[in-house]
Design a protein around this motif. Sequence first.
Motif, PDB file in Angstrom:
ATOM      1  N   THR A   1       0.853  -1.188   0.000  1.00 24.97           N
ATOM      2  CA  THR A   1       0.000   0.000   0.000  1.00 24.97           C
ATOM      3  C   THR A   1       0.883   1.230   0.000  1.00 24.97           C
ATOM      4  OG1 THR A   1      -1.663  -1.181   1.285  1.00 24.97           O
ATOM      5  CG2 THR A   1      -1.863   1.218   1.210  1.00 24.97           C
ATOM      6  N   ILE A   2       0.580   2.173  -0.888  1.00 22.70           N
ATOM      7  CA  ILE A   2       1.319   3.432  -0.932  1.00 22.70           C
ATOM      8  C   ILE A   2       0.373   4.539  -0.452  1.00 22.70           C
ATOM      9  CG2 ILE A   2       2.590   5.030  -2.422  1.00 22.70           C
ATOM     10  CD1 ILE A   2       3.137   2.704  -4.331  1.00 22.70           C
ATOM     11  N   GLY A   3       0.733   5.183   0.649  1.00 21.75           N
ATOM     12  CA  GLY A   3      -0.097   6.268   1.189  1.00 21.75           C
ATOM     13  C   GLY A   3       0.581   7.596   0.933  1.00 21.75           C
ATOM     14  N   VAL A   4      -0.040   8.412   0.092  1.00 26.24           N
ATOM     15  CA  VAL A   4       0.563   9.698  -0.258  1.00 26.24           C
ATOM     16  C   VAL A   4      -0.323  10.812   0.278  1.00 26.24           C
ATOM     17  CG1 VAL A   4       1.405  11.109  -2.170  1.00 26.24           C
ATOM     18  CG2 VAL A   4       1.335   8.640  -2.418  1.00 26.24           C
ATOM     19  N   GLY A   5       0.278  11.801   0.931  1.00 26.77           N
ATOM     20  CA  GLY A   5      -0.546  12.902   1.427  1.00 26.77           C
ATOM     21  C   GLY A   5       0.264  13.849   2.278  1.00 26.77           C
ATOM     22  N   PRO A   6      -0.312  15.022   2.580  1.00 26.75           N
ATOM     23  CA  PRO A   6       0.420  16.041   3.334  1.00 26.75           C
ATOM     24  C   PRO A   6       0.636  15.652   4.796  1.00 26.75           C
ATOM     25  CG  PRO A   6      -1.844  16.730   2.949  1.00 26.75           C
ATOM     26  CD  PRO A   6      -1.654  15.459   2.188  1.00 26.75           C
ATOM     27  N   ALA A   7       1.431  16.461   5.488  1.00 24.83           N
ATOM     28  CA  ALA A   7       1.704  16.244   6.916  1.00 24.83           C
ATOM     29  C   ALA A   7       0.416  16.250   7.713  1.00 24.83           C
ATOM     30  CB  ALA A   7       2.625  17.363   7.410  1.00 24.83           C
ATOM     31  N   GLY A   8       0.368  15.419   8.732  1.00 26.13           N
ATOM     32  CA  GLY A   8      -0.778  15.461   9.646  1.00 26.13           C
ATOM     33  C   GLY A   8      -1.966  14.639   9.219  1.00 26.13           C
ATOM     34  N   THR A   9      -1.819  13.838   8.141  1.00 28.15           N
ATOM     35  CA  THR A   9      -2.961  13.020   7.704  1.00 28.15           C
ATOM     36  C   THR A   9      -2.919  11.632   8.338  1.00 28.15           C
ATOM     37  OG1 THR A   9      -1.684  12.529   5.704  1.00 28.15           O
ATOM     38  CG2 THR A   9      -3.394  14.177   5.501  1.00 28.15           C
TER      39      THR A   9
ATOM     40  N   ILE B   1       3.864  -4.532   2.899  1.00 27.67           N
ATOM     41  CA  ILE B   1       4.660  -3.305   2.829  1.00 27.67           C
ATOM     42  C   ILE B   1       3.715  -2.108   2.808  1.00 27.67           C
ATOM     43  CG2 ILE B   1       6.000  -1.880   1.209  1.00 27.67           C
ATOM     44  CD1 ILE B   1       7.664  -4.261   0.480  1.00 27.67           C
ATOM     45  N   VAL B   2       4.031  -1.108   3.614  1.00 22.50           N
ATOM     46  CA  VAL B   2       3.323   0.170   3.506  1.00 22.50           C
ATOM     47  C   VAL B   2       4.369   1.249   3.252  1.00 22.50           C
ATOM     48  CG1 VAL B   2       1.825   1.863   4.623  1.00 22.50           C
ATOM     49  CG2 VAL B   2       1.478  -0.557   5.071  1.00 22.50           C
ATOM     50  N   ILE B   3       4.135   2.031   2.203  1.00 26.66           N
ATOM     51  CA  ILE B   3       5.053   3.104   1.839  1.00 26.66           C
ATOM     52  C   ILE B   3       4.320   4.420   2.047  1.00 26.66           C
ATOM     53  CG2 ILE B   3       6.257   4.158  -0.122  1.00 26.66           C
ATOM     54  CD1 ILE B   3       6.441   1.266  -1.291  1.00 26.66           C
ATOM     55  N   THR B   4       4.915   5.336   2.804  1.00 26.29           N
ATOM     56  CA  THR B   4       4.217   6.605   3.034  1.00 26.29           C
ATOM     57  C   THR B   4       5.122   7.766   2.646  1.00 26.29           C
ATOM     58  OG1 THR B   4       5.035   7.022   5.265  1.00 26.29           O
ATOM     59  CG2 THR B   4       3.133   5.585   5.080  1.00 26.29           C
ATOM     60  N   GLY B   5       4.512   8.856   2.231  1.00 23.99           N
ATOM     61  CA  GLY B   5       5.302  10.034   1.887  1.00 23.99           C
ATOM     62  C   GLY B   5       4.443  11.190   1.430  1.00 23.99           C
TER      63      GLY B   5
ATOM     64  N   VAL C   1       4.413   5.560  -7.718  1.00 23.77           N
ATOM     65  CA  VAL C   1       2.970   5.788  -7.867  1.00 23.77           C
ATOM     66  C   VAL C   1       2.587   5.681  -9.343  1.00 23.77           C
ATOM     67  CG1 VAL C   1       1.165   7.547  -7.705  1.00 23.77           C
ATOM     68  CG2 VAL C   1       2.681   7.151  -5.769  1.00 23.77           C
ATOM     69  N   ARG C   2       3.436   6.270 -10.188  1.00 24.58           N
ATOM     70  CA  ARG C   2       3.153   6.255 -11.626  1.00 24.58           C
ATOM     71  C   ARG C   2       3.251   4.831 -12.188  1.00 24.58           C
ATOM     72  NH1 ARG C   2       6.266   6.488 -15.932  1.00 24.58           N
ATOM     73  NH2 ARG C   2       8.160   6.640 -14.682  1.00 24.58           N
ATOM     74  N   VAL C   3       4.310   4.133 -11.812  1.00 24.57           N
ATOM     75  CA  VAL C   3       4.596   2.819 -12.399  1.00 24.57           C
ATOM     76  C   VAL C   3       3.651   1.739 -11.865  1.00 24.57           C
ATOM     77  CG1 VAL C   3       6.364   0.999 -12.521  1.00 24.57           C
ATOM     78  CG2 VAL C   3       7.022   3.386 -12.790  1.00 24.57           C
ATOM     79  N   LEU C   4       3.309   1.821 -10.580  1.00 20.99           N
ATOM     80  CA  LEU C   4       2.618   0.697  -9.939  1.00 20.99           C
ATOM     81  C   LEU C   4       1.107   0.841  -9.867  1.00 20.99           C
ATOM     82  CD1 LEU C   4       5.141   0.126  -7.018  1.00 20.99           C
ATOM     83  CD2 LEU C   4       4.991  -1.153  -9.162  1.00 20.99           C
TER      84      LEU C   4
ATOM     85  N   GLY D   1      -2.497   0.492 -10.467  1.00 24.28           N
ATOM     86  CA  GLY D   1      -3.215  -0.471 -11.301  1.00 24.28           C
ATOM     87  C   GLY D   1      -2.631  -1.871 -11.254  1.00 24.28           C
ATOM     88  N   VAL D   2      -1.476  -2.043 -10.590  1.00 26.03           N
ATOM     89  CA  VAL D   2      -0.932  -3.399 -10.437  1.00 26.03           C
ATOM     90  C   VAL D   2      -1.733  -4.112  -9.350  1.00 26.03           C
ATOM     91  CG1 VAL D   2       1.105  -4.763  -9.771  1.00 26.03           C
ATOM     92  CG2 VAL D   2       1.389  -2.687 -11.131  1.00 26.03           C
ATOM     93  N   LYS D   3      -2.104  -5.364  -9.611  1.00 26.49           N
ATOM     94  CA  LYS D   3      -2.940  -6.120  -8.675  1.00 26.49           C
ATOM     95  C   LYS D   3      -2.205  -6.282  -7.342  1.00 26.49           C
ATOM     96  CE  LYS D   3      -5.695 -10.384  -8.897  1.00 26.49           C
ATOM     97  NZ  LYS D   3      -5.521 -10.771  -7.514  1.00 26.49           N
ATOM     98  N   ASP D   4      -2.947  -6.150  -6.249  1.00 29.38           N
ATOM     99  CA  ASP D   4      -2.411  -6.320  -4.897  1.00 29.38           C
ATOM    100  C   ASP D   4      -1.522  -5.161  -4.444  1.00 29.38           C
ATOM    101  OD1 ASP D   4      -2.689  -7.818  -2.645  1.00 29.38           O
ATOM    102  OD2 ASP D   4      -0.991  -9.132  -3.025  1.00 29.38           O
ATOM    103  N   ILE D   5      -1.536  -4.065  -5.237  1.00 24.04           N
ATOM    104  CA  ILE D   5      -0.863  -2.841  -4.801  1.00 24.04           C
ATOM    105  C   ILE D   5      -1.914  -1.733  -4.799  1.00 24.04           C
ATOM    106  CG2 ILE D   5       0.861  -1.075  -5.383  1.00 24.04           C
ATOM    107  CD1 ILE D   5       2.584  -3.231  -6.603  1.00 24.04           C
ATOM    108  N   ALA D   6      -2.047  -1.039  -3.668  1.00 25.07           N
ATOM    109  CA  ALA D   6      -3.034   0.042  -3.596  1.00 25.07           C
ATOM    110  C   ALA D   6      -2.315   1.372  -3.447  1.00 25.07           C
ATOM    111  CB  ALA D   6      -3.954  -0.175  -2.402  1.00 25.07           C
ATOM    112  N   VAL D   7      -2.818   2.387  -4.145  1.00 25.77           N
ATOM    113  CA  VAL D   7      -2.298   3.739  -3.961  1.00 25.77           C
ATOM    114  C   VAL D   7      -3.402   4.566  -3.312  1.00 25.77           C
ATOM    115  CG1 VAL D   7      -1.432   5.811  -5.093  1.00 25.77           C
ATOM    116  CG2 VAL D   7      -0.757   3.560  -5.955  1.00 25.77           C
ATOM    117  N   CYS D   8      -3.146   5.074  -2.114  1.00 21.99           N
ATOM    118  CA  CYS D   8      -4.149   5.881  -1.408  1.00 21.99           C
ATOM    119  C   CYS D   8      -3.689   7.316  -1.370  1.00 21.99           C
ATOM    120  CB  CYS D   8      -4.294   5.415   0.031  1.00 21.99           C
ATOM    121  SG  CYS D   8      -5.136   3.872   0.144  1.00 21.99           S
TER     122      CYS D   8
END
Length: 337
Positions: free
Chosen positions: A132-140, A259-263, A282-285, A287-294
């Motif tokens: 899972t990739i979690g993208v967002g500003p500080a404090g989320t 795996i959780v990736i945050t930034g 985020v760009r490459v992955l 839509g890949v199955k079993d990978i989520a971009v939040c």
Amino acid sequence: MSNMIERIVNAERVEDLIAVFGSFDENIKRIEESLGVSIVNRGTELKVSGEAEAADKAARTLEGLLSLAAKGETIDEQRVRYLITLVQEGNDALVAKMAKDVVCITAKGKPIKAKTVGQQDYMKAIQNNTVTIGVGPAGTGKTYLAVAAAVAAFRERTVNRIILTRPAVEAGERLGFLPGDLQNKVDPYLRPLYDALYDMLGAETFQKYQERGSIEVAPLAYMRGRTLDDSFIILDEAQNTTREQMKMFLTRLGFGSKIVITGDVTQIDLPDDKISGLKDAVRVLEGVKDIAVCRLTSADVVRHALVQQIINAYEKAEKKKEEQRSGKNYPGNQRKK
């Protein structure tokens, strides 16, 4: 002002009503100000008066808050603000989802939950995906909630260890200039991760697990050449990884691991010629199955109200800069010689 109407909202219990009012009725005042209505309380009844649409929204906000209070949720300034936003967007059906799952209980017995719909989707993504990739500003709550999910998985024995890591390029400081041996040098970078773990586990338990090797907090460079099985791995501040580092990290994934990736892509400390591994991933992955971009936004900020406004102000300035940049390079804007 001909379309003034009255709406009645009923509370089941006086306790819920007290919770919704807040100290010095601050929550009610906030709703009145935000929506331009007036709210009067008689017994367990709330009378909302104002223009039709506003009164309707205020009534829906109050109903939402009452239903949260009935489920034992704390009603604070942030909750009220968030609910008004949901109602304004016509998304208040989502309120029912809010008072749901506790992710993890802290060492002091405090339940940790997702506080916004964005955070809820993030927690669901972590549960249902390997990466899972979690993208967002500080404090989320990106890092904090990821650590909570890791501790929960560790307690349920679905993983044997927790590995927390960050790249060591921080705001322009070079590691070599910091005093102390390697552990001391690395610790300041990893402080926020330690803090979250202390919170969830308590310092003693944390130390015990760390000595046993069940919990590891290390800079990203330490991950090279390892395969990580049965682990919950969090890569924090991932906007500061290079493309190569990100690929190296992602390929460490072993069996039974998550795996959780945050930034935050707005806070990149890399040299200008380096592409952020997070942006790239985020760009490459996507839509890949079993990978989520939040994607979390300023609406998911659970810090001080001002943090939300600061983020929005920076976003606006950034947009303006982008527009100017693209405007400058537009051939039609070149001055005729």
